[in-house]
Each structure stands twice: as C-alpha cells, then as structure tokens.
Design a protein around this motif. Structure first.
Motif, short mmCIF file in Angstrom:
data_model
loop_
_atom_site.label_atom_id
_atom_site.label_comp_id
_atom_site.label_asym_id
_atom_site.label_seq_id
_atom_site.Cartn_x
_atom_site.Cartn_y
_atom_site.Cartn_z
N TYR A 32 0.80 -1.21 0.00
CA TYR A 32 0.00 0.00 0.00
C TYR A 32 0.84 1.27 0.00
O TYR A 32 0.29 2.37 -0.04
N ARG A 33 2.15 1.12 0.07
CA ARG A 33 2.99 2.32 0.15
C ARG A 33 3.26 2.89 -1.22
O ARG A 33 3.34 2.17 -2.21
N MET A 34 3.43 4.21 -1.23
CA MET A 34 3.73 4.90 -2.49
C MET A 34 5.24 4.89 -2.66
O MET A 34 5.98 5.46 -1.84
N THR A 35 5.75 4.24 -3.68
CA THR A 35 7.18 4.17 -3.93
C THR A 35 7.48 4.75 -5.30
O THR A 35 6.59 4.95 -6.12
N ARG A 36 8.75 4.96 -5.57
CA ARG A 36 9.13 5.52 -6.86
C ARG A 36 8.72 4.60 -8.01
O ARG A 36 8.37 5.06 -9.09
N SER A 37 8.76 3.28 -7.76
CA SER A 37 8.41 2.35 -8.82
C SER A 37 6.94 2.38 -9.17
O SER A 37 6.54 1.93 -10.25
N THR A 38 6.10 2.87 -8.26
CA THR A 38 4.66 2.90 -8.52
C THR A 38 4.13 4.30 -8.72
O THR A 38 2.94 4.48 -8.91
N MET A 39 5.00 5.31 -8.67
CA MET A 39 4.54 6.69 -8.81
C MET A 39 3.87 6.93 -10.16
O MET A 39 3.02 7.80 -10.31
N SER A 40 4.32 6.17 -11.20
CA SER A 40 3.76 6.38 -12.52
C SER A 40 2.36 5.80 -12.65
O SER A 40 1.68 6.08 -13.63
N GLU A 41 1.93 4.99 -11.69
CA GLU A 41 0.61 4.38 -11.73
C GLU A 41 -0.20 4.91 -10.56
O GLU A 41 0.14 4.70 -9.40
N ALA A 42 -1.29 5.61 -10.86
CA ALA A 42 -2.05 6.29 -9.81
C ALA A 42 -2.61 5.30 -8.81
O ALA A 42 -3.11 4.23 -9.17
N LYS A 43 -2.53 5.63 -7.54
CA LYS A 43 -3.19 4.87 -6.49
C LYS A 43 -4.68 5.18 -6.54
O LYS A 43 -5.10 6.32 -6.82
N ILE A 44 -5.49 4.20 -6.23
CA ILE A 44 -6.94 4.33 -6.31
C ILE A 44 -7.53 4.63 -4.94
O ILE A 44 -7.16 4.01 -3.94
N ILE A 45 -8.44 5.59 -4.91
CA ILE A 45 -9.27 5.85 -3.73
C ILE A 45 -10.69 5.48 -4.10
O ILE A 45 -11.33 6.18 -4.91
N TYR A 46 -11.19 4.37 -3.59
CA TYR A 46 -12.55 3.96 -3.88
C TYR A 46 -13.53 4.82 -3.08
O TYR A 46 -13.36 4.99 -1.86
N VAL A 47 -14.55 5.33 -3.76
CA VAL A 47 -15.59 6.13 -3.11
C VAL A 47 -16.87 5.28 -3.12
O VAL A 47 -17.44 5.03 -4.18
N VAL A 48 -17.30 4.84 -1.96
CA VAL A 48 -18.41 3.91 -1.82
C VAL A 48 -19.68 4.67 -1.47
O VAL A 48 -19.73 5.36 -0.44
N ALA A 49 -20.71 4.54 -2.32
CA ALA A 49 -21.96 5.29 -2.09
C ALA A 49 -23.04 4.76 -3.03
O ALA A 49 -22.73 4.09 -4.03
N PRO A 50 -24.31 5.06 -2.75
CA PRO A 50 -25.38 4.76 -3.69
C PRO A 50 -25.39 5.77 -4.83
O PRO A 50 -24.61 6.73 -4.82
N THR A 51 -26.28 5.57 -5.80
CA THR A 51 -26.33 6.47 -6.94
C THR A 51 -27.76 6.64 -7.44
O THR A 51 -28.66 5.91 -7.02
N GLY A 52 -27.97 7.58 -8.35
CA GLY A 52 -29.28 7.81 -8.92
C GLY A 52 -30.25 8.40 -7.89
O GLY A 52 -29.85 8.98 -6.87
N ALA A 53 -31.54 8.21 -8.14
CA ALA A 53 -32.56 8.71 -7.21
C ALA A 53 -32.42 8.06 -5.85
O ALA A 53 -32.74 8.66 -4.81
N ALA A 54 -31.93 6.80 -5.81
CA ALA A 54 -31.74 6.09 -4.55
C ALA A 54 -30.55 6.64 -3.77
O ALA A 54 -30.42 6.39 -2.58
N GLY A 55 -29.69 7.39 -4.46
CA GLY A 55 -28.47 7.86 -3.82
C GLY A 55 -28.66 9.01 -2.86
O GLY A 55 -27.91 9.15 -1.90
N GLY A 56 -29.66 9.85 -3.11
CA GLY A 56 -29.88 11.00 -2.24
C GLY A 56 -28.65 11.87 -2.12
O GLY A 56 -27.83 11.99 -3.04
N GLY A 57 -28.49 12.47 -0.93
CA GLY A 57 -27.36 13.36 -0.70
C GLY A 57 -26.03 12.64 -0.76
O GLY A 57 -25.04 13.19 -1.26
N MET A 58 -25.97 11.40 -0.25
CA MET A 58 -24.71 10.66 -0.28
C MET A 58 -24.24 10.45 -1.71
O MET A 58 -23.06 10.58 -2.01
N GLY A 59 -25.17 10.08 -2.58
CA GLY A 59 -24.80 9.86 -3.97
C GLY A 59 -24.29 11.12 -4.64
O GLY A 59 -23.36 11.09 -5.46
N ARG A 60 -24.89 12.24 -4.29
CA ARG A 60 -24.45 13.50 -4.88
C ARG A 60 -23.07 13.91 -4.37
O ARG A 60 -22.25 14.42 -5.14
#
Length: 414
Positions: A32-60
């Motif tokens: 999980y550490r950011m090293t020089r060998s992986t700097m060229s490949e972006a680390k992912i931040i997953y954003v977990v939430a509902p979507t659409g009309a069911a998403g409400g404020g969290m989805g927005r």
C-alpha cells in the motif's frame, strides 16, 4: 492519542485495541505504500456510495468527489463503488458483493490507497458496515463518512446486539468524518469512539451564486425539495400552507421529490389547497437549479437531518430558507440572519414564517443576500473539496491536491 504521520511514501493504519476504539500505529503493508516504482501508476481511492434517485445526498457527494478529478499530480484517482441504485434493495446485495470483490482485488494488486465509505441510516448502515469490515479485513485503510440523520435514535432504541453492530464499523475505521459537532460528541460519548480520529466536514455544493432582486406585490412560489416523507415534514408543510391567512396574498407551492405522491396529493385535496400545490416527482440537479431560481423561498421542516444539500443549494441560489434547527443546521446557520427557524411539527409557527416571507419583501431580500454571503464563505464545492483533501493530507500523509477548481460541474451519476 498520537497523531497520524507520514509522507507520500509512508502511511499508517490503526490496529485494534481496547478502550475508545483507538489503536497503536503501525506502518502500512508494503503493497500500500507509495514508492518511486509505482509513482507512474495512480493509487486508487474507492468512493463507496449509492447512486441515482436512490443515492440521495450521499450519492451526490460521491459525484462531487469524482468531479474533482482526484490528485492534480495524477498520483491518486477517485473511482466509484456503487452499493445501491434505482433497481431496488434486492439488487444491492449483488452490488455489495461486487464492491467487496473490487476492494480485495485492487488491494492484491497493490494499487489501493484507501476506501472512502459514505455511511447512512439503517439499510445503508448495514451495507456500508460490511464494506468497512471487509476492507479492514484486507488491511485496507478506511474513511467512514457519516451522513445519517436517524442513526442516533435508531441506536438508542436498539438492543445490545444492534448497538454493538452499529459501533463496530466506527471502531474499525481509521478515520471518521461527521457533518457536525452533534455526531462527534455522540460517537465519543455513546459509542466510545476516540474523538482524536473524528473530523468534522461540512457539506458543499456546486452552485454559482447569482444575486437576486425581489419585488413587492408579486405572487410568491414556495419550494419543497426532497423526498416526500414524514421525517422531512412534508405533511407539516401542507398543514401549514392550509393555515396561511389572506394577507399572504397569491401563492403556489411546488413539491419536488419522490415519495408517496398520491398520498400527499390527496392530503392537499383534503386541506383544500390542491389547486395551489404541484407535485413534480424526482428532479435531477438541473431541475433543482431551475426550481430554486424560480422560487421565492424554500421550506424544509424536517424532524432530523445532517446538513441538507438542498439548504446549501438554496443559500447559494439566493433563495431564502425556512427550516428546523435540527442536526448540524444550527451549528452553521443563524436564525434571522441566514434562515428562519421553526420548531419541528409546529404548524402555526411554520405558517407564520411562510407568511412573513410572502409579505415582507425586505426580509426576503435580506435573507437572500446573507445566504449567498454565507455560501461563498463556507459551503461552495471548492471549499468542501479543499477541506476534504486537507483531511487526507493530515490523516494519511498524502501529497494530494485537487486536480481542478470545480466551479459548476456537469451533474453526473455513476
């Protein structure tokens, strides 16, 4: 409790220990550490939430985070993980399984920085709680972002087993974000979560402030934005509208949101105001902006809330607001300066506040101007994203900056 420390090449996670649910700090596993060998490949931040009309404020809020474009240097990128959509609660079981699998696979690939989980009430709490625990089982750091309006009461009325289940995700999360001091104090006192790992982050919305000018003697339009339900005070608003005196003048009310429209349309007929009330059904973000621009005021007489996005949108649009002092609303808005407060469930008080705005043009103008001023200082989307990224830097030691100034992004759902 010790502070989180780190840099772009070093982060930390919390290990479990007794007490307030805080823990000893230990280095993140190498993958999980950011090293020089992986700097060229972006680390992912997953954003977990509902979507659409069911998403409400969290989805927005999820959509707003995605619109930021992630890190300006390309080292980190947001990706959505949807846990519920408009296909219903049953389909959310499949979405939940997909989300867990995606987290584990990305963790094994060594590209997952952390998971940002938007956490709501009841069913949302159950689904997101499983996501939090699954991520922590894979040694993935988790930010739990609490949006719930009813969780405090749900916890208080629950059995010992329910209370333990509610507490577990908060203990497991590395960082907890809440919408106001109310929830920080509740988590610390009732759930015994270490306050040192809790951050307060007020919502922000993508509105381009447009000063308005209100003229006397014109028909007034009142707007309700949100799901039509008892918790939002929909029935209270209809009863209050039925109490408006003749001096309120010519008016109409628009209810924009999904819910049991036939029931509320019938209630409006019983109260004798059906000819003045329109129910639009659910509206997208473009529809929200259009209705706010056309309305003279917005009312949201809820029984409990976080910080409703619709109130912030109304402030930015210069649309005066009548609401109840619940949740974090009274922490950030001032009665008589930014909004008009009424007690929840008080029909006469709500009717009086509506009458004031319909008859006092100077008050309408003053609240409109003050709302725009408050919005620019505290609730713009750029302010929200800047504060969110500051939490990431402070808690995880990430060298992360927003990729772009958001301004007014296109409404989107993922």
């Amino acid at each position: 409790m010790s502070e989180w420390r780190g840099s772009a090449t070093k982060s930390f996670i919390i290990s479990r220990r007794t007490g307030h649910g805080s823990g000893r700090l230990k280095p993140l596993p190498e993958r999980y550490r950011m090293t020089r060998s992986t700097m060229s490949e972006a680390k992912i931040i997953y954003v977990v939430a509902p979507t659409g009309a069911a998403g409400g404020g969290m989805g927005r809020v999820k959509d707003y985070m995605l619109a930021s474009g992630g890190d300006s240097a390309g080292r980190f990128a947001f990706r959505p993980l949807v846990t519920r959509d408009d296909r219903g609660a049953a389909f959310s079981v499949l979405l939940l399984a997909r989300a867990v699998l995606a987290i584990w696979l990305m963790a094994l690939r060594g590209r997952l920085a952390f998971v940002h989980v938007h956490f709501g009430d009841k069913g949302s709490a159950a689904r997101k709680g499983l996501i939090v625990l699954a991520a922590r089982l894979a040694l993935v750091p988790v930010v739990l972002h609490l949006h719930a309006a009813e969780l405090i009461g749900f916890h208080a009325e629950g059995s010992a087993l329910r209370k333990a289940a509610i507490r577990l995700p908060f203990r497991a999360a590395n960082v907890v974000i809440v919408l106001g001091k109310l929830w920080k104090d509740w988590l610390a006192t009732e759930l015994r979560i270490d306050p040192a790992k809790i951050d307060i982050l007020y919502n922000g919305v993508p509105v381009e402030p447009m000063p308005r000018v209100f003229e006397a003697g014109r028909p007034r339009t009142l707007l309700f934005l949100g799901q039509l339900m008892e918790r939002k005070g929909t029935h209270d608003l209809l009863h209050a509208l039925a109490l408006l005196p003749e001096e309120a003048g010519d008016w109409r009310a628009v209810f924009a949101g999904n819910g049991d429209i036939p029931f509320y349309r019938g209630l409006a007929a019983e109260l004798g105001i059906a000819s003045r009330v329109t129910f639009t059904g659910w509206v997208d973000q473009n529809g929200v902006r259009e209705w706010l621009a056309r309305a003279d005021m917005m009312a949201l007489p809820s029984y409990n809330e976080g910080i409703p996005l619709v109130i912030l949108e109304a402030l930015g649009a210069g649309t005066p607001v009548i609401c109840t002092p619940v949740g974090a609303i009274p922490e950030v808005l001032e009665e008589g300066r930014d909004v008009l407060f009424v007690p929840p469930g008080d029909h006469p008080a709500l009717a009086r506040a509506i009458t004031r705005l319909m008859t006092e043009t100077a008050l309408l103008q003053r609240l409109s101007d003050a709302g725009i001023d408050r919005f620019r200082r505290q609730f713009s989307l750029d302010v929200f994203i800047a504060n969110l990224f500051a939490i990431y830097r402070r808690r995880f030691g990430l060298a992360i900056e927003p990729a772009r100034r958001l301004g007014l992004p296109e409404a989107r759902h993922v």
